[in-house]
Design an enzyme around this catalytic site. Structure first.
Site, PDB file in Angstrom:
ATOM      1  N   ARG A 225      66.363 -26.589  20.840  1.00  0.00           N
ATOM      2  CA  ARG A 225      65.821 -25.620  21.583  1.00  0.00           C
ATOM      3  C   ARG A 225      64.444 -25.264  21.261  1.00  0.00           C
ATOM      4  O   ARG A 225      64.124 -25.054  20.113  1.00  0.00           O
ATOM      5  CB  ARG A 225      66.835 -24.312  21.361  1.00  0.00           C
ATOM      6  CG  ARG A 225      68.083 -24.673  21.780  1.00  0.00           C
ATOM      7  CD  ARG A 225      69.068 -23.497  22.015  1.00  0.00           C
ATOM      8  NE  ARG A 225      70.333 -23.855  22.329  1.00  0.00           N
ATOM      9  CZ  ARG A 225      71.382 -23.121  22.219  1.00  0.00           C
ATOM     10  NH1 ARG A 225      71.259 -21.747  21.997  1.00  0.00           N
ATOM     11  NH2 ARG A 225      72.638 -23.609  22.811  1.00  0.00           N
TER      12      ARG A 225
ATOM     13  N   ARG B 217      68.029 -19.281  13.341  1.00  0.00           N
ATOM     14  CA  ARG B 217      67.169 -19.713  14.574  1.00  0.00           C
ATOM     15  C   ARG B 217      66.496 -21.054  14.148  1.00  0.00           C
ATOM     16  O   ARG B 217      65.279 -20.917  13.937  1.00  0.00           O
ATOM     17  CB  ARG B 217      66.589 -18.373  15.252  1.00  0.00           C
ATOM     18  CG  ARG B 217      65.886 -18.691  16.641  1.00  0.00           C
ATOM     19  CD  ARG B 217      65.550 -17.515  17.265  1.00  0.00           C
ATOM     20  NE  ARG B 217      66.179 -16.405  17.223  1.00  0.00           N
ATOM     21  CZ  ARG B 217      66.967 -15.979  18.024  1.00  0.00           C
ATOM     22  NH1 ARG B 217      67.080 -16.690  19.110  1.00  0.00           N
ATOM     23  NH2 ARG B 217      68.014 -15.080  18.001  1.00  0.00           N
TER      24      ARG B 217
ATOM     25  N   GLU C  85      75.969 -13.479  16.153  1.00  0.00           N
ATOM     26  CA  GLU C  85      76.831 -14.567  16.881  1.00  0.00           C
ATOM     27  C   GLU C  85      76.807 -15.775  16.452  1.00  0.00           C
ATOM     28  O   GLU C  85      76.074 -16.419  15.935  1.00  0.00           O
ATOM     29  CB  GLU C  85      75.826 -14.675  18.303  1.00  0.00           C
ATOM     30  CG  GLU C  85      76.492 -15.572  19.313  1.00  0.00           C
ATOM     31  CD  GLU C  85      75.307 -15.987  20.627  1.00  0.00           C
ATOM     32  OE1 GLU C  85      74.815 -15.124  20.903  1.00  0.00           O
ATOM     33  OE2 GLU C  85      75.694 -16.928  21.037  1.00  0.00           O
TER      34      GLU C  85
ATOM     35  N   SER D 120      79.661 -18.728  21.605  1.00  0.00           N
ATOM     36  CA  SER D 120      79.613 -18.087  22.809  1.00  0.00           C
ATOM     37  C   SER D 120      80.899 -18.829  23.664  1.00  0.00           C
ATOM     38  O   SER D 120      80.452 -20.038  23.794  1.00  0.00           O
ATOM     39  CB  SER D 120      78.329 -18.220  23.406  1.00  0.00           C
ATOM     40  OG  SER D 120      78.241 -17.230  24.572  1.00  0.00           O
TER      41      SER D 120
ATOM     42  N   ARG E 111      74.999 -21.871  11.695  1.00  0.00           N
ATOM     43  CA  ARG E 111      75.441 -20.467  11.304  1.00  0.00           C
ATOM     44  C   ARG E 111      76.776 -20.181  10.542  1.00  0.00           C
ATOM     45  O   ARG E 111      76.981 -19.240   9.851  1.00  0.00           O
ATOM     46  CB  ARG E 111      75.452 -19.847  12.556  1.00  0.00           C
ATOM     47  CG  ARG E 111      74.022 -19.459  13.479  1.00  0.00           C
ATOM     48  CD  ARG E 111      73.992 -18.435  14.488  1.00  0.00           C
ATOM     49  NE  ARG E 111      72.737 -18.629  15.103  1.00  0.00           N
ATOM     50  CZ  ARG E 111      72.245 -17.964  16.372  1.00  0.00           C
ATOM     51  NH1 ARG E 111      73.292 -17.049  16.778  1.00  0.00           N
ATOM     52  NH2 ARG E 111      71.172 -17.903  16.428  1.00  0.00           N
TER      53      ARG E 111
END
Length: 426
Positions: free
Chosen positions: A260, A275, A347, A350, A389
């Site tokens: 990303r 991130r 988070e 999802s 994560r």
RNA sequence: GGAGGGGUGUCCGAGAGGUCGAAGGUGACAGACUCGAAAUCUGUUGUGGGGCAACUCACCCAGGGUUCGAAUCCCUGCCCCUCCGCCA
């Protein structure tokens, strides 16, 4: 993609539903182009019908010289058809451009709200670890244990990359294996290992394109894009297919790295693994019967939760509000894991239902009856889990006063029996 | 990267400028025969768009072109196969 007929017949309701996502979207352009499109289509098709029937007449005549005038007339008709079709093409492109940038309609059970502050906490699991010392951030833990090296990763590539070393690399790999084994053995998923780069059709099928190109890494020569999530290649496995009803639900679990750009997140989570431009994820994807998608979303979310439960990591489940759900999603549950180093939930998964939104874009269908018209399936997916994560959560939740980190017991078999990560003398 | 050969309906496979949405077979479904089944016979059997409907348009890998008319001819791209080179 939304159903054109549905939008046409329920323009106001659709506008109102889209408005709950936060940005006002006018469907006036849609209405105009749709009208124009249909009138051009009718005109062109009538001329084509004429051309077809006259051409057939011509074909039956032996002596073509007797139909010279008809041939000349048809030549003219052909030119007019071409003009109309050219115009139609422009209109259809504009029409499609609008259609492809309309987000999904939120599900009625998604709470209405503007931002993440309006998300609804559905449940919490686990107890927060009690520490009689100041909990450290995972980057401090990882660097002092010598298992995470952000500096060298920056040298090798740049910011937002990480070099895992020793027990850190092994922990990442152990988690991937643990998650895949759980989902394939206990939850009934079929493991797949898809390509990590895809073409534009695939990105469009799941909704990343045309709207979110700036979030993607692109290759220079073949026009391929690096996947931002396994959702893309895995959902597209069945693009342009008609599935057997008896095969539903089809469930895939896939490990892939995800790439990303993180454009627009400058300054956010600049330190650590939270991130990154590249991270690993085990993704769950389900193709289900339309009537089952709500129940299947609960199932899927439960499968992701199971990972956290087995790792004994405290988390909470959020029902995302209309302003916070993703472009293609109609309903999303986020799993947020407790991070002592940050003193907050973050988070880690999802889980979304897309209803028929992706299926319509990617043309993934099934037949209700043997002979009946194909109908769109519903697609779902969720992270089970984001691996990087998860490493963060383990380092921060299992950290000890002496700086070591205990390995959660379910992971030890995947770590060669290692029970604790301790500093290796340099 | 070089040289050839291909991409047609569930599948196999014909087709080669007009009557082809596509022969033939196969598979599937329905019916007949049968106590039932097999075999046999008969019929049905792709997808999408527009229209209340009758109906109509489009699709033979994709996109352009030639022609009154293209699955069939021309160009470009994609994919598959074979041989050579290179490579994990």
């Amino acid at each position: 993609m939304l159903d054109i007929k549905y939008i046409r017949d329920n323009l106001d309701q659709v506008e109102a539903a889209l408005a709950t996502r936060g940005s006002e979207i006018s469907l006036e352009g849609f209405r105009e182009l749709d009208k124009r499109r249909r009138s051009l289509l009718t005109e062109s098709e009538n001329l084509k019908a004429l051309k077809n029937s006259v051409s057939e007449e011509i074909s039956r005549v032996k002596d073509k010289s007797t139909v010279k005038d008809k041939i000349a007339e048809m030549k003219d008709v052909s030119v007019r058809i071409k003009t109309l079709d050219d115009e139609l093409k422009v209109v259809e492109e504009e029409f499609a451009a609008i259609l492809m940038t309309l987000p999904n309609l939120p599900h009625p059970t998604a709470p209405i709200g503007r931002s993440e502050a309006d998300n609804m906490v559905v449940r919490k699991w686990g107890t927060l670890p009690e520490m009689n010392f100041e909990p450290k951030s995972h980057w401090d833990i990882g660097e002092s244990l010598g298992i995470l090296d952000f500096e060298r990763a920056a040298k090798i590539t740049g910011a937002r990359f990480c070099l895992y070393k020793g027990a850190g690399a092994r922990l990442e790999r152990a988690l991937i294996n643990f998650m895949l084994e759980l989902h394939t053995n206990e939850h009934g998923y079929v493991e797949v290992l898809p390509p990590f780069m895809v073409n534009r059709a695939s990105m469009t099928g799941t909704g990343q394109l045309p709207k979110f190109e700036e979030d993607l890494f692109r290759l220079a020569d073949p026009d391929f894009l690096l996947i931002p999530t396994a959702e893309v290649p895995v959902t597209n496995i069945h693009r342009d297919e008609i599935l057997k009803k008896s095969d539903l639900p089809i469930c895939y679990a896939a490990y892939t790295p995800c790439f990303r750009r993180e454009a627009g997140s400058y300054g956010k989570d600049t330190r650590g693994l939270i991130r990154q431009h590249q991270f690993n994820k085990v993704e769950l994807v389900r193709f289900v019967h339309p009537e089952k998608s709500q129940a299947e979303l609960e199932n899927l979310t439960g499968h992701a939760e199971k990972v956290l439960q087995l790792l004994e990591l405290p988390y909470r489940v959020l029902n995302l509000c209309t302003g916070d759900i993703g472009f293609s999603s109609c309903k999303t549950f986020d799993l947020e894991v407790w991070l002592p180093g940050q003193g907050q939930y973050r988070e880690i998964s999802s889980c979304s239902s897309f209803a028929d939104f992706q299926a319509r874009r990617a043309s993934i269908r099934y037949r209700e009856e043997e002979k009946s018209k194909p109908e769109f399936v519903h697609t779902l997916n969720g992270s089970g889990l984001a691996v990087g994560r998860t490493v963060v959560a383990i380092l921060e939740n299992y950290q000890q006063a002496d700086g070591s980190v205990v390995i959660p017991s379910v992971l030890r078999p995947y770590m060669g029996g290692l029970e604790r990560i301790e500093k290796v003398p340099a």
